[in-house]
Design a protein around this motif. Structure first.
Motif, PDB file in Angstrom:
ATOM      1  N   PHE B  40       0.847  -1.280  -0.178  1.00  0.00           N
ATOM      2  CA  PHE B  40      -0.036   0.052   0.025  1.00  0.00           C
ATOM      3  C   PHE B  40       0.959   1.178   0.084  1.00  0.00           C
ATOM      4  CE2 PHE B  40       0.104  -1.542   4.488  1.00  0.00           C
ATOM      5  CZ  PHE B  40       0.620  -0.448   5.149  1.00  0.00           C
ATOM      6  N   THR B  41       0.189   2.300  -0.390  1.00  0.00           N
ATOM      7  CA  THR B  41       0.918   3.734  -0.677  1.00  0.00           C
ATOM      8  C   THR B  41       0.474   4.681   0.255  1.00  0.00           C
ATOM      9  OG1 THR B  41       1.045   3.087  -2.664  1.00  0.00           O
ATOM     10  CG2 THR B  41       1.393   5.281  -2.378  1.00  0.00           C
ATOM     11  N   GLN B  42       1.381   5.398   1.192  1.00  0.00           N
ATOM     12  CA  GLN B  42       1.405   6.241   1.827  1.00  0.00           C
ATOM     13  C   GLN B  42       0.103   7.482   1.375  1.00  0.00           C
ATOM     14  OE1 GLN B  42       4.905   8.322   3.272  1.00  0.00           O
ATOM     15  NE2 GLN B  42       3.745  10.275   4.173  1.00  0.00           N
ATOM     16  N   GLY B  43      -0.748   7.855   2.267  1.00  0.00           N
ATOM     17  CA  GLY B  43      -1.948   8.796   1.867  1.00  0.00           C
ATOM     18  C   GLY B  43      -3.078   8.248   1.348  1.00  0.00           C
ATOM     19  N   GLU B  44      -2.986   7.017   0.848  1.00  0.00           N
ATOM     20  CA  GLU B  44      -4.164   6.245   0.402  1.00  0.00           C
ATOM     21  C   GLU B  44      -4.957   5.975   1.754  1.00  0.00           C
ATOM     22  OE1 GLU B  44      -2.972   3.349  -2.180  1.00  0.00           O
ATOM     23  OE2 GLU B  44      -2.885   1.509  -0.577  1.00  0.00           O
ATOM     24  N   GLN B  45      -6.395   5.592   1.432  1.00  0.00           N
ATOM     25  CA  GLN B  45      -7.359   4.969   2.430  1.00  0.00           C
ATOM     26  C   GLN B  45      -6.794   3.588   2.721  1.00  0.00           C
ATOM     27  OE1 GLN B  45      -9.569   6.167   4.504  1.00  0.00           O
ATOM     28  NE2 GLN B  45      -9.197   8.250   3.897  1.00  0.00           N
ATOM     29  N   GLY B  46      -6.779   3.101   3.938  1.00  0.00           N
ATOM     30  CA  GLY B  46      -6.268   2.024   4.460  1.00  0.00           C
ATOM     31  C   GLY B  46      -7.632   1.168   4.742  1.00  0.00           C
ATOM     32  N   VAL B  91      -5.787   7.769   6.663  1.00  0.00           N
ATOM     33  CA  VAL B  91      -5.023   7.342   5.673  1.00  0.00           C
ATOM     34  C   VAL B  91      -3.645   6.618   5.930  1.00  0.00           C
ATOM     35  CG1 VAL B  91      -5.867   9.029   4.157  1.00  0.00           C
ATOM     36  CG2 VAL B  91      -3.971   9.214   5.482  1.00  0.00           C
ATOM     37  N   ARG B  92      -3.000   5.910   4.800  1.00  0.00           N
ATOM     38  CA  ARG B  92      -1.828   5.105   5.401  1.00  0.00           C
ATOM     39  C   ARG B  92      -0.645   6.241   5.572  1.00  0.00           C
ATOM     40  NH1 ARG B  92      -3.395   0.347   6.467  1.00  0.00           N
ATOM     41  NH2 ARG B  92      -4.024  -0.910   4.486  1.00  0.00           N
ATOM     42  N   THR B  95       4.281   3.965   2.990  1.00  0.00           N
ATOM     43  CA  THR B  95       4.315   3.151   2.073  1.00  0.00           C
ATOM     44  C   THR B  95       4.939   1.833   2.409  1.00  0.00           C
ATOM     45  OG1 THR B  95       4.131   4.902  -0.027  1.00  0.00           O
ATOM     46  CG2 THR B  95       5.141   2.615  -0.454  1.00  0.00           C
TER      47      THR B  95
END
Lengths: 68, 145
Positions: B40-46, B91-92, B95
């Motif tokens: 997963f990527t920093q800033g995206e919804q987890g 959010v994440r 990353t």
């Protein structure tokens, strides 16, 4: 017992690692943390044991010329 | 090692009974990752919790000044990532990608995880307490950085 170990690499840019292992780390052991291997130079208890988990800190040094 | 064996060796699930572990194992799926493959990527919804079964994952935080990433820790067998999203639904914060080929990770969706914890509050209480203890471990290790 499961040993949850925080590996901190002394010197260099490696960020260290956290992993559960079945045997406690000992000074002189060689460990592979991701893409590189390191030698353990210090082991300390980080927190008191809880359940079947023991929490340890291990300081490591880079093994020059033996990157794996 | 099957999924129940993996869960038994994860601190987040310590203290759970065998029936609780077996029920928990039904919501996880295993996937093998190649080196540098992103979980997963920093800033995206987890929306998922991840458990490392084999290999290592890198936790990378982006530097907004340089737009480059810095690895802050590698997580190996038995370690969890993404649990903050289970707790705060934010959010994440980083990353995460596989550090080496053949890294095997189990994942469970937040919805399935929350559903199980709410239906079985004894399991939910134990897991949330264990998550708090894990955060304590990560804070304590920072004094050695």
């Amino acid at each position: 017992m499961i040993y949850k170990v925080s590996y901190v690499v002394i010197g260099g840019e490696h960020p260290g690692a956290i992993a559960n292992v079945e045997q406690p780390p000992r000074i002189g052991d060689i460990v592979a943390l991701g893409k590189q291997s390191f030698r353990i130079i210090e082991v300390l208890e980080l927190m008191p044991p809880r359940g079947q988990f023991s929490f340890l800190h291990a300081s490591c040094e880079i093994i020059h010329g033996e990157d794996s | 090692m099957d999924l129940t064996d993996l869960l038994r060796n994860v601190e987040m699930f310590t203290g759970l009974t065998e029936p609780q572990l077996q029920k928990l194992s039904t919501i996880f799926e295993l996937k093998e990752y190649h080196q540098n493959e992103v979980l997963f990527t920093q800033g995206e919804q987890g929306a998922h919790l991840y458990l490392v079964k084999k290999g290592f994952v890198e936790v990378i935080v982006n530097d907004p000044d340089t737009s480059s990433g810095r690895t802050i820790v590698n997580l190996g067998p038995g370690q969890s990532v993404g649990e903050m999203a289970l707790v705060d639904q934010g959010v994440r914060s980083a990353t995460v990608r596989a550090a080496i080929d053949g890294t095997v990770v189990a994942s469970a969706s937040r919805d399935a995880f929350n559903d199980l914890c709410e239906k079985d509050t004894a399991t939910g209480y134990r897991i949330m307490r264990n998550i708090a203890a894990d955060l304590s471990f990560r804070i304590r290790r920072r004094r050695f950085d």
